[in-house]
Design a protein around this motif. Structure first.
Motif, PDB file in Angstrom:
ATOM      1  N   GLY A   1     -59.002 -51.886 -55.059  1.00 40.52           N
ATOM      2  CA  GLY A   1     -58.952 -52.584 -53.609  1.00 40.52           C
ATOM      3  C   GLY A   1     -60.482 -51.855 -53.078  1.00 40.52           C
ATOM      4  N   ILE A   2     -61.285 -51.356 -53.928  1.00 47.14           N
ATOM      5  CA  ILE A   2     -62.386 -50.585 -53.318  1.00 47.14           C
ATOM      6  C   ILE A   2     -63.525 -51.584 -53.169  1.00 47.14           C
ATOM      7  CG2 ILE A   2     -64.185 -48.978 -53.945  1.00 47.14           C
ATOM      8  CD1 ILE A   2     -62.321 -47.521 -55.840  1.00 47.14           C
ATOM      9  N   ILE A   3     -64.150 -51.801 -52.026  1.00 48.89           N
ATOM     10  CA  ILE A   3     -65.272 -52.732 -51.866  1.00 48.89           C
ATOM     11  C   ILE A   3     -66.590 -51.682 -51.649  1.00 48.89           C
ATOM     12  CG2 ILE A   3     -63.874 -54.516 -50.747  1.00 48.89           C
ATOM     13  CD1 ILE A   3     -64.813 -53.547 -48.214  1.00 48.89           C
ATOM     14  N   THR A   4     -67.792 -52.366 -51.944  1.00 50.53           N
ATOM     15  CA  THR A   4     -68.994 -51.828 -51.748  1.00 50.53           C
ATOM     16  C   THR A   4     -69.481 -52.344 -50.700  1.00 50.53           C
ATOM     17  OG1 THR A   4     -69.156 -51.530 -54.164  1.00 50.53           O
ATOM     18  CG2 THR A   4     -71.260 -51.501 -52.912  1.00 50.53           C
ATOM     19  N   CYS A   5     -70.042 -51.381 -49.939  1.00 52.03           N
ATOM     20  CA  CYS A   5     -70.669 -51.850 -48.585  1.00 52.03           C
ATOM     21  C   CYS A   5     -72.269 -51.905 -48.953  1.00 52.03           C
ATOM     22  CB  CYS A   5     -70.648 -50.531 -47.536  1.00 52.03           C
ATOM     23  SG  CYS A   5     -71.711 -51.022 -46.063  1.00 52.03           S
ATOM     24  N   ASP A   6     -72.922 -53.057 -48.684  1.00 51.09           N
ATOM     25  CA  ASP A   6     -74.212 -53.399 -48.740  1.00 51.09           C
ATOM     26  C   ASP A   6     -75.196 -53.361 -47.683  1.00 51.09           C
ATOM     27  OD1 ASP A   6     -73.479 -55.686 -47.895  1.00 51.09           O
ATOM     28  OD2 ASP A   6     -74.241 -57.042 -49.589  1.00 51.09           O
ATOM     29  N   ALA A   7     -74.550 -52.557 -46.693  1.00 51.73           N
ATOM     30  CA  ALA A   7     -75.342 -52.627 -45.143  1.00 51.73           C
ATOM     31  C   ALA A   7     -76.319 -51.664 -45.307  1.00 51.73           C
ATOM     32  CB  ALA A   7     -74.460 -52.452 -44.021  1.00 51.73           C
ATOM     33  N   CYS A   8     -76.705 -50.930 -46.040  1.00 56.19           N
ATOM     34  CA  CYS A   8     -77.882 -50.090 -46.312  1.00 56.19           C
ATOM     35  C   CYS A   8     -77.964 -49.395 -47.768  1.00 56.19           C
ATOM     36  CB  CYS A   8     -77.600 -48.875 -45.457  1.00 56.19           C
ATOM     37  SG  CYS A   8     -77.004 -47.175 -45.928  1.00 56.19           S
ATOM     38  N   PRO A   9     -78.868 -48.851 -48.061  1.00 64.42           N
ATOM     39  CA  PRO A   9     -79.042 -48.619 -49.508  1.00 64.42           C
ATOM     40  C   PRO A   9     -78.213 -47.570 -49.829  1.00 64.42           C
ATOM     41  CG  PRO A   9     -81.214 -48.324 -48.265  1.00 64.42           C
ATOM     42  CD  PRO A   9     -80.219 -48.449 -47.232  1.00 64.42           C
ATOM     43  N   VAL A  10     -77.293 -46.998 -49.254  1.00 62.51           N
ATOM     44  CA  VAL A  10     -76.523 -45.679 -49.989  1.00 62.51           C
ATOM     45  C   VAL A  10     -75.351 -46.475 -50.640  1.00 62.51           C
ATOM     46  CG1 VAL A  10     -74.823 -44.054 -49.191  1.00 62.51           C
ATOM     47  CG2 VAL A  10     -76.795 -44.146 -48.080  1.00 62.51           C
TER      48      VAL A  10
ATOM     49  N   GLY B   1     -58.327 -48.996 -46.162  1.00 59.98           N
ATOM     50  CA  GLY B   1     -58.061 -47.888 -45.106  1.00 59.98           C
ATOM     51  C   GLY B   1     -59.168 -46.804 -44.703  1.00 59.98           C
ATOM     52  N   ARG B   2     -60.249 -46.923 -45.523  1.00 60.09           N
ATOM     53  CA  ARG B   2     -61.327 -45.862 -45.086  1.00 60.09           C
ATOM     54  C   ARG B   2     -62.529 -46.360 -44.601  1.00 60.09           C
ATOM     55  NH1 ARG B   2     -58.292 -41.279 -45.553  1.00 60.09           N
ATOM     56  NH2 ARG B   2     -60.023 -39.969 -46.245  1.00 60.09           N
TER      57      ARG B   2
ATOM     58  N   GLU C   1     -58.404 -54.010 -44.918  1.00 63.51           N
ATOM     59  CA  GLU C   1     -57.545 -54.911 -45.749  1.00 63.51           C
ATOM     60  C   GLU C   1     -58.381 -55.872 -46.562  1.00 63.51           C
ATOM     61  OE1 GLU C   1     -55.391 -57.274 -42.739  1.00 63.51           O
ATOM     62  OE2 GLU C   1     -54.299 -55.263 -42.299  1.00 63.51           O
ATOM     63  N   GLY C   2     -59.493 -54.869 -47.224  1.00 68.45           N
ATOM     64  CA  GLY C   2     -60.084 -55.610 -48.462  1.00 68.45           C
ATOM     65  C   GLY C   2     -61.255 -56.254 -47.752  1.00 68.45           C
ATOM     66  N   VAL C   3     -61.527 -56.412 -46.375  1.00 71.77           N
ATOM     67  CA  VAL C   3     -62.722 -56.874 -45.707  1.00 71.77           C
ATOM     68  C   VAL C   3     -63.981 -55.640 -45.080  1.00 71.77           C
ATOM     69  CG1 VAL C   3     -63.951 -58.459 -44.043  1.00 71.77           C
ATOM     70  CG2 VAL C   3     -61.501 -58.958 -45.315  1.00 71.77           C
TER      71      VAL C   3
END
Ligand code: SF4
Length: 480
Positions: free
Chosen positions: A12-21, A28-29, A40-42
């Motif tokens: 259930g891990i998602i990748t944030c693409d809002a910055c280069p990190v 839940g984190r 919840e996966g979003v």
């Protein structure tokens, strides 16, 4: 799908693409900056969006839009709401349309506001610190937590100036220097207090809208003017109460009877020569060293700046007032038979004249201006043809705000803007660990102009729809 991607999907891990990190965020984190979380996966922006009507209620009225004559204290008359970039999210890597492109009606005109948060590696703070006290030599390093985060820059009228942050400290030094520079800017931009130590100078505690603290002493007053200006303002009020007035100032010390003001008043020359370099009659530079004493000098005994008293011109019984540019320091002397100044009780009329200087001083404050360059990739979130946005701003077709606060756009190339953080809602700024500062920015213009400059017309939504959709509260979650 790669092995890592498959594992992430399974957990259930998602990748944030809002910055280069590109944080990988567990359910839940939140990511490293706390701005985005896995709800919840979003991928979810964790801070609530701020709408201008909310900030008005908390912080007083905001500025008029386009100088509207019928201005009633709201940014969009009739709409009563202005969606700010605070909590909006970013568009990294920026070819995507801005998170909110909001239409509204202003009288008979259809308007649009493009709302986003910019990730600024090119940004800094300019601090105006209302004090004459010596904070450090020009160009001296300014440090926070031992790291250099800026430097002392050109002093202004009654204020010491610092330049903090900037791309060199964020990216050009050690990792720690970048992190501390970012942290320092973030705290100050969000109206928090920071302790700064200046090489060869003072330790300061500064906070937007508060009095600066210099070496543990809270500054009370901003000087009324330089020594010469103080004489120009008060010369007539002193006449008859003192035979000579010397206004001690680090930059320009004034001597009343020699000064043009004293000459106009036909005052008798007193024959007192102060130290330093004479600039013009009654105006002296460098009478002492800079410091924490009288008028921003290192003087604690004002008589120390008297070089000589001319026996041909001075006379016994002559009344001498020495005063600083804030009126906080003052001494009254009478010349004895040997023409030596002897401390005497200050007559009431002179006390009043000194109090008048203090009365005319404004409270000493720290002003924090955030300055950033929005002329880069951020523009692609507004239009497919970024140069048109830059040109439209220069042609005043587009109004730029930051968290709803007015900004000043520098002439010349780019969209280099400056905003007073005190005019913005609280905690309007964020950061990403690249490191860079995240700041809200909004571009407002006529809908027709937006179309003409190649705007993302397919992403325009009415303000009512956007407000309805916005979540007012964000879930609380752990970091990682
Ligand atoms: S630092 Fe923040 S914005 Fe950047 S990827 Fe991580 S969560 Fe997203």
């Amino acid at each position: 799908m790669s092995e890592v991607a498959m594992k992430d999907a399974a957990e259930g891990i998602i990748t944030c693409d809002a910055c280069p990190v590109l944080c990988r965020i567990r359910p839940g984190r939140t990511g490293a900056c706390d701005r985005y979380g896995n709800v919840e996966g979003v991928l979810t922006r964790m801070d609530p969006m701020v709408i201008a009507s909310q900030t008005e209620a908390k912080q007083g009225p905001m500025v008029p839009f386009l100088g509207a004559g019928e201005w009633r204290g709201t940014l969009l008359p009739g709409g009563e709401a202005f969606v700010t970039g605070i909590g909006a999210g970013t568009t990294y890597p920026d070819y995507k349309p801005a998170p909110f492109i909001v239409s509204s009606r202003h009288g008979d005109v259809d308007m649009v506001t493009v709302v986003t948060e910019g990730i600024f590696s090119y940004c800094g703070l300019k601090l105006k610190i209302d004090t004459d006290r010596f904070v450090g030599p020009e160009q001296a390093a300014v440090r926070a937590q031992g790291e250099q985060v800026g430097h002392v820059t050109t002093a202004e009228y009654g204020s010491q100036m610092l330049a903090l942050g900037g791309v060199r400290h964020l990216t050009g030094g050690s990792k720690k220097e970048g992190v501390v520079a970012c942290e320092t800017m973030l705290t100050l931009a969000n109206k928090g207090a920071v302790e700064l130590v200046i090489d060869g100078g003072a330790t300061l505690t500064v906070q937007a809208g508060r009095a600066p603290i210099v070496n543990g002493a809270q500054e009370e007053r901003m000087r009324v003017g330089c020594g010469s200006a103080t004489i120009g303002i008060f010369a007539k009020q002193w006449q008859g109460h003192a035979d000579e007035v010397i206004v001690v100032d680090d930059h320009i010390t004034g001597v009343l009877t020699e000064h043009q003001a004293g000459r106009f008043l036909e005052m008798r020359p007193a024959g007192i020569r102060v130290r330093g370099r004479k600039s013009t009659p009654g105006r002296y530079f460098q009478v002492a060293n800079p410091g924490l004493g009288w008028g921003g000098t290192d003087i604690t005994d004002p008589l120390a700046i008297i070089e000589r008293i001319d026996p041909k011109t001075a006379w016994p019984g002559m009344r001498l007032l020495m005063v600083s540019t804030t009126g906080e320091d003052a001494g009254y002397f009478v010349l004895d038979e040997s023409l030596r100044p002897v401390s005497a009780e200050m007559p009431e009329a002179v006390q009043k004249a000194v109090a008048r200087i203090g009365e005319n001083c404004e409270p000493a404050l720290t002003t924090v201006m955030f300055m950033a360059g929005a002329g880069g990739s951020l523009r692609a979130g507004v239009t497919e043809n970024p140069i048109r946005l830059t040109r439209s701003i220069k042609e005043a077709l587009v109004r730029v705000t930051s968290g709803g606060a007015p900004v000043y756009i520098w002439p010349g190339g780019g969209i280099t803007y400056m905003v007073d953080v005190a005019a913005m809602p609280d905690n309007a700024f964020g950061y990403v660990p690249t490191p860079a500062i995240v700041a809200p920015i909004e571009f407002t213009m006529r809908l027709d102009d937006y179309r003409d400059l190649g705007g993302h017309m397919g992403s325009v939504r009415p303000v009512e729809e956007v407000i309805e959709q916005l979540q007012v509260t964000a879930p609380r979650m752990g970091n990682g």
